[in-house]
Design an enzyme around this catalytic site. Structure first.
Site, mmCIF file in Angstrom:
data_model
loop_
_atom_site.group_PDB
_atom_site.id
_atom_site.type_symbol
_atom_site.label_atom_id
_atom_site.label_comp_id
_atom_site.label_asym_id
_atom_site.label_seq_id
_atom_site.Cartn_x
_atom_site.Cartn_y
_atom_site.Cartn_z
ATOM 1 N N GLY A 27 0.816 -1.210 0.000
ATOM 2 C CA GLY A 27 0.000 0.000 0.000
ATOM 3 C C GLY A 27 0.848 1.257 0.000
ATOM 4 N N ASN A 28 0.181 2.389 -0.161
ATOM 5 C CA ASN A 28 0.880 3.681 -0.197
ATOM 6 C C ASN A 28 -0.130 4.820 -0.169
ATOM 7 O OD1 ASN A 28 0.179 3.602 -3.197
ATOM 8 N ND2 ASN A 28 1.642 1.931 -3.002
ATOM 9 N N SER A 44 9.229 3.542 -1.783
ATOM 10 C CA SER A 44 8.909 2.166 -2.144
ATOM 11 C C SER A 44 9.558 1.157 -1.183
ATOM 12 C CB SER A 44 9.414 1.867 -3.564
ATOM 13 O OG SER A 44 9.011 0.570 -3.958
ATOM 14 N N SER A 73 7.194 5.350 -4.283
ATOM 15 C CA SER A 73 6.366 4.145 -4.406
ATOM 16 C C SER A 73 6.287 3.673 -5.847
ATOM 17 C CB SER A 73 4.943 4.448 -3.907
ATOM 18 O OG SER A 73 4.057 3.440 -4.324
ATOM 19 N N SER A 74 6.193 2.360 -6.020
ATOM 20 C CA SER A 74 6.062 1.800 -7.379
ATOM 21 C C SER A 74 4.745 2.241 -8.026
ATOM 22 C CB SER A 74 6.107 0.270 -7.299
ATOM 23 O OG SER A 74 5.103 -0.197 -6.384
ATOM 24 N N ASP A 75 3.772 2.654 -7.198
ATOM 25 C CA ASP A 75 2.471 3.107 -7.731
ATOM 26 C C ASP A 75 2.439 4.599 -8.014
ATOM 27 O OD1 ASP A 75 1.181 0.744 -5.479
ATOM 28 O OD2 ASP A 75 1.019 0.589 -7.654
ATOM 29 N N HIS A 94 -3.698 3.711 -1.739
ATOM 30 C CA HIS A 94 -3.831 2.398 -2.379
ATOM 31 C C HIS A 94 -3.547 1.322 -1.348
ATOM 32 C CE1 HIS A 94 -3.460 -1.022 -4.931
ATOM 33 N NE2 HIS A 94 -2.158 -1.097 -4.845
ATOM 34 N N HIS A 96 -4.132 -3.225 -0.399
ATOM 35 C CA HIS A 96 -4.575 -4.544 -0.817
ATOM 36 C C HIS A 96 -5.448 -5.108 0.312
ATOM 37 C CE1 HIS A 96 -1.237 -5.399 -3.989
ATOM 38 N NE2 HIS A 96 -1.697 -4.182 -4.057
ATOM 39 N N ASP A 119 -23.643 7.012 3.425
ATOM 40 C CA ASP A 119 -23.080 8.183 4.115
ATOM 41 C C ASP A 119 -21.755 8.630 3.500
ATOM 42 O OD1 ASP A 119 -24.149 7.336 7.502
ATOM 43 O OD2 ASP A 119 -25.044 8.622 5.958
ATOM 44 N N HIS A 168 -6.426 -6.434 -9.206
ATOM 45 C CA HIS A 168 -5.355 -5.792 -8.413
ATOM 46 C C HIS A 168 -5.846 -5.429 -7.013
ATOM 47 C CE1 HIS A 168 -2.103 -2.385 -8.266
ATOM 48 N NE2 HIS A 168 -2.098 -3.133 -7.193
ATOM 49 N N TYR A 226 -24.236 9.706 -12.314
ATOM 50 C CA TYR A 226 -25.311 9.540 -13.295
ATOM 51 C C TYR A 226 -25.567 8.083 -13.636
ATOM 52 C CZ TYR A 226 -24.043 14.404 -13.542
ATOM 53 O OH TYR A 226 -23.746 15.698 -13.196
HETATM 54 O O1 LIG Z 1 0.208 -2.791 -5.587
HETATM 55 C C1 LIG Z 1 1.362 -3.002 -5.215
HETATM 56 C C2 LIG Z 1 2.054 -4.239 -5.624
HETATM 57 O O2 LIG Z 1 1.145 -5.036 -6.367
HETATM 58 C C3 LIG Z 1 2.039 -1.993 -4.350
HETATM 59 O O3 LIG Z 1 1.043 -1.181 -3.762
HETATM 60 C C4 LIG Z 1 2.832 -2.557 -3.204
HETATM 61 O O4 LIG Z 1 1.921 -3.207 -2.336
HETATM 62 C C5 LIG Z 1 3.510 -1.408 -2.461
HETATM 63 O O5 LIG Z 1 4.502 -0.893 -3.306
HETATM 64 P P1 LIG Z 1 5.434 0.312 -2.804
HETATM 65 O O6 LIG Z 1 4.541 1.496 -2.525
HETATM 66 O O7 LIG Z 1 6.124 -0.134 -1.530
HETATM 67 O O8 LIG Z 1 6.379 0.550 -3.958
#
Ligand SMILES: O=C(CO)[C@@H](O)[C@H](O)COP(=O)(O)O
Length: 229
Positions: A27-28, A44, A73-75, A94, A96, A119, A168, A226
């Site tokens: 996440g991030n 990351s 972050s990779s995202d 983001h 999981h 809400d 994802h 809509y």
């Molecule tokens: O979605 C993903 C990997 O599938 C990423 O969200 C990793 O879970 C976290 O990546 P970094 O933020 O540490 O690069």
């Protein structure tokens, strides 16, 4: 530079970790200073227990790293695309988180099943299309942002600040980093309630629009979705 924004984004990432929605370094969270066109994002792969404000990475809306010793972050390209396309958002999250990720993996949308959802989200939480192989093999994170924006054509992202990325996981957003995390927490709870409703009732049936309006509009004053509730 932007020390206060880095502190705010660091705090939001720690809140995300403390919420239980993420494990390990998953996440991030990011937050943007629109006046400077720069957003701050979690580095990351970092262990949340070690995260400090000075670790937070600054990235420009042109996609350049402006400040930070670590890799963003990779995202980051996904966060960047949402900031570029939606001028009204100030923070992106983001995760999981298990229930919301189950909806993303099953490619199921989450209808507004009750007032808890109503809400916070003005209608069905949508799911993106499954990306094509070439979209995955090329710029996956940028294309993730593109398919989210594509899915939100006709939907006001400020009234439904959440989406399931097919195969994802969820992305949420808000006026700032902290609100994007709050929306991630609410989304996970709404998804858990949705799965429990499905197992009890055998279906997920949306509440009437009038009840959605009563709850959402009373709290937020506007709603512009809509599509089907
Ligand atoms: O979605 C993903 C990997 O599938 C990423 O969200 C990793 O879970 C976290 O990546 P970094 O933020 O540490 O690069």
């Amino acid at each position: 530079m932007l020390e206060e924004l880095k502190k705010e984004v660091c705090r939001a990432n720690l809140e995300l970790s403390e919420s239980g929605l993420v494990i390990l370094s998953w996440g991030n969270v990011s937050g943007i200073d629109r006046s400077k066109g720069i957003f701050a994002i979690k580095p990351s792969g970092i262990d949340y227990a070690k995260l400090k404000p000075e670790d937070i990475v600054l990235v420009s809306l042109e996609g350049e790293k402006v400040e930070g010793d670590m890799k963003p972050s990779s995202d980051t390209p996904t966060h960047l695309e949402l900031y570029r396309q939606w001028s009204g958002i100030g923070g992106v999250c983001h995760t999981h988180s298990p229930c919301a990720t189950a909806f993303a993996q099953a490619k199921r949308e989450l209808p507004c099943l009750g007032t808890t959802h109503a809400d916070n989200f003005y209608g069905t939480v949508p799911v993106t299309r499954q990306m094509a192989i070439e979209e995955i093999e090329t710029e996956y994170e940028l294309n993730t942002g593109k398919v989210i924006c594509e899915r939100f054509k006709g939907i006001d992202p400020e009234t439904i600040p959440a989406v399931f990325c097919a195969g994802h996981g969820p992305f949420t957003w808000g006026k700032d980093a902290g609100e994007s995390v709050k929306n991630a927490i609410v989304l996970e709870m709404a998804c858990k309630m949705g799965l429990d409703t499905l197992s009890l009732a055998g279906k997920m049936e949306a509440i009437p629009q009038t009840l959605l309006d009563k709850h959402y509009l009373r709290k937020h004053g506007k709603g512009a979705y809509y599509g089907q509730n």
